[in-house]
Enzyme design. Structure first.
Site: not given
Length: 498
Positions: A79, A154, A178
Site C-alpha cells: 500500500k 482505504s 481500512s
C-alpha cells in the site's frame, strides 16, 4: 502456467521449492497480468517491474545456493502509505505526488529480509481517509468482481490487486476498517493485528493511536504468511510493544492437524444484537447468519454479548481520528517536502495555498473537523469527552470477552456499492460502523469471505479477538476455510487470462 495467479501462497512456495517454476517466471507472470489488465482496475500507483525482475533472478540464484527462506522469491505489493527508499511514496495525494522517501518503513525492510519481491505501490484513499478508494489523487480503483463498483477503502488498491490476481498478497493499513472493509468488498481475508504488534515506523500517519499495518490475501493462510515477517518490536516506534513472537503459519498448521469432525468444539463465538440492527443489508445479514450457523455445525457455541452501540462508537471515532489527523497532517506545509504552490505572496499564502491545493476535499473536511474539536472552548466538550467514551468502549469489549473467545459481526453493512454514487460523508462513514470499535480498543480483527450477493458481490464476516490473539483469529478462519469454499471463488478479472 497461465493460472499461476490462482495459486495460494503455500502453493507458490511449494512450486518454487520443487522447481515447478522459477521466481522470475512467477514475477513475469504477475507483471504481464498487471500490464494487460490494471488499466481496468487502477490498483497500482507505481510499478517497480524492472527492480522486481532483478530481485527475482537473485532469488532464484539464492535458492540454488541453498537459501531456505519460505517466502524467498514470492511477489507482493505495498500500500502506498509505507515509505520505500528510492521509490515514489504518495499516500494517494497530490501533496506527496513527488515525494521519494530516503528510507524504508520497518515492515518494508522486514518483508525484504524475508526475500519477497515487491511489484510496486498500490492505490489508496488519500492519506487513508475514505471507504471507497474514490478520493485518491490517482483516480478511483475499480472492484475486480464488478468494475462498476468500489473496492472499499482505504486499502482499496491492495484489495483489488489481490482479488484481480496481480499479486498473491499485499500490505494494508487499518485505522477504522481500512483492511477489513475492502477485504469484505473484494472477497478476501484481511487482518488488522493488535495495536503495537506491527511497527508504524515509516507508515505515513493518519491517526497515530488507531493506525495499524496488516496483511491481505485470499485466505487466512495467505494472511499468516505475509503477517509473519511484519511483526516484532521496533525501538524506532514508541507504540511498538515487546510481546511473544508467534509462528502464525505453524499455528494454523497445528490447528488443522489437531482438528476433528467438530474443529470448533469449545469455541464460544459472541454475537451482539447491536451488530445486527438497523442499516444492515438483508443479503449481508443472511450470509453472516449462515456463516455463524456453519460455525455452530462445526462445534462452536454462539453466545449473546453486549457491546457499545455502534452509533456511539462511530461518533467517538469521528471526533478522535480527525483530531489526530489535523495534528499529523500539519507537517505538510509546502516548506520541507511535498506539494508547494507557485509564486506565494508570503509565508501565510504559502501555507494556505499549498494545503488548499495539495489536499483533496475529504482530507480537508477531516482536518477542519479535527481542528475544531481541538480548538479552545471545544477541547473539553468534544475531544476529552470522546476519549472518556473510548475507555468505556474498551471496557465493553473486556466485559464481552469474559463470556466468549471471539466476537463475530458483518464486516460492513452492505456489499460494494457503485462507483460514483457520491454518498454524502455521513452515509460513507456509516460503512465503518462495525469496524471502528476494534481500532478504538486496539484489538485484533479480521474479515473473511462468507458468500456472494444475488448480484455476485462478496460479503465478509468480521471476527474480533482478544489482545495478541491473532493466531486464534487466523486459525478460526483457517479451519472455517477448510470446510467452505468462499475463499476459493475468483473475481471476474482474476478469471481472465493474458
Amino acid at each position: 502456467m497461465s493460472e499461476l495467479h490462482l495459486l495460494s501462497t503455500q502453493q507458490l512456495i511449494t512450486g518454487l521449492q520443487d522447481k515447478q517454476f522459477s521466481s522470475l517466471e512467477l514475477t513475469d507472470h504477475y507483471i504481464k497480468r498487471i500490464n494487460a489488465l490494471d488499466s481496468k482496475i487502477n490498483s497500482f500507483i507505481t510499478h517497480t517491474s524492472e527492480t522486481a525482475r532483478t530481485q527475482a533472478k537473485a532469488a532464484d540464484e539464492m535458492r540454488v545456493q541453498g537459501d531456505k527462506r519460505p517466502l524467498l522469491g514470492v511477489p507482493m505489493a505495498h500500500k502506498d502509505i509505507f515509505c520505500t527508499q528510492g521509490v515514489l511514496t504518495t499516500c494517494g495525494s497530490k501533496m506527496l505526488h513527488n515525494f521519494i522517501s530516503p528510507y524504508d518503513a520497518t515492515i518494508v525492510t522486514n518483508i525484504d529480509k524475508a526475500g519477497m519481491i515487491s511489484l510496486g505501490k498500490l492505490n489508496m484513499d488519500e492519506f487513508a481517509m475514505g471507504s471507497d478508494n474514490e478520493s485518491s489523487y490517482y483516480g478511483a480503483v475499480h472492484n475486480p468482481w464488478n468494475i462498476g463498483h468500489v473496492p472499499g477503502g482505504s486499502s482499496g488498491g491492495s484489495a483489488a490487486a489481490v482479488a484481480a490476481g496481480f499479486v498473491p498478497v499485499a500490505t494494508g493499513s487499518d485505522t477504522g476498517g481500512s483492511i477489513r472493509q475492502p477485504a469484505s468488498f473484494c472477497g478476501l481475508t484481511g487482518i488488522k493485528p493488535t495495536y503495537g504488534r506491527v511497527s508504524r515506523f515509516g507508515m505515513i500517519a493518519y491517526a497515530s493511536s488507531l493506525d495499524q499495518a496488516g496483511s491481505m490475501g485470499r485466505s487466512a493462510m495467505d494472511c499468516a504468511y505475509l503477517l509473519q515477517p511484519m511483526i516484532g518490536h521496533d525501538p524506532r516506534d514508541a507504540t511498538s510493544i515487546k510481546y511473544d513472537m508467534p509462528d502464525y503459519v505453524q499455528d494454523l498448521n497445528d490447528a488443522a492437524a489437531s482438528a476433528g469432525d467438530k474443529p470448533f468444539a469449545g469455541l464460544r463465538i459472541g454475537v451482539a444484537k447491536e451488530y445486527f440492527s438497523k442499516g444492515l443489508d438483508t443479503e449481508v445479514e443472511q450470509a453472516a447468519r449462515a456463516a455463524l450457523k456453519k460455525y455452530e455445525e462445526l462445534g462452536a457455541t454462539i453466545v449473546e454479548v453486549t457491546i457499545t452501540d455502534p452509533e456511539i462508537t462511530l461518533a467517538t471515532y469521528y471526533m478522535l481520528a480527525p483530531a489526530e489527523a489535523s495534528s499529523n497532517l500539519s507537517r505538510f506545509d509546502g516548506v520541507r517536502f511535498g506539494y508547494r504552490c507557485e509564486n506565494p505572496k508570503d509565508l501565510i499564502d504559502l501555507y494556505t495555498r499549498s494545503r488548499s491545493e495539495g489536499f483533496g476535499p475529504e482530507v480537508q473536511r477531516r482536518i477542519l473537523s479535527g481542528t475544531y474539536a481541538l480548538s479552545a472552548g471545544y477541547f473539553d466538550a468534544y475531544y476529552i469527552k470522546a476519549q472518556k467514551v473510548r475507555r468505556l468502549i474498551v471496557k465493553d469489549f473486556e466485559d464481552a470477552f469474559a463470556n466468549c473467545d471471539v466476537i463475530a459481526s458483518p464486516t460492513a453493512p452492505t456489499a460494494a456499492y457503485k462507483l460514483g454514487e457520491d454518498l454524502d460523508p455521513a452515509t460513507m462513514y456509516l460503512g465503518d460502523v462495525y469496524t471502528i470499535g476494534v481500532n478504538l480498543a486496539g484489538l485484533p480483527a479480521l474479515s473473511q469471505p462468507v458468500g456472494l450477493t444475488s448480484a455476485g458481490l462478496p460479503i465478509g464476516l468480521q471476527l474480533i479477538g482478544q489482545y495478541w490473539q491473532e493466531s486464534k483469529l487466523l486459525s478460526t478462519a483457517h479451519l472455517f476455510q477448510q470446510h467452505t469454499d468462499h475463499h476459493l471463488q475468483h473475481s471476474t478479472i482474476a478469471k481472465e487470462t493474458v
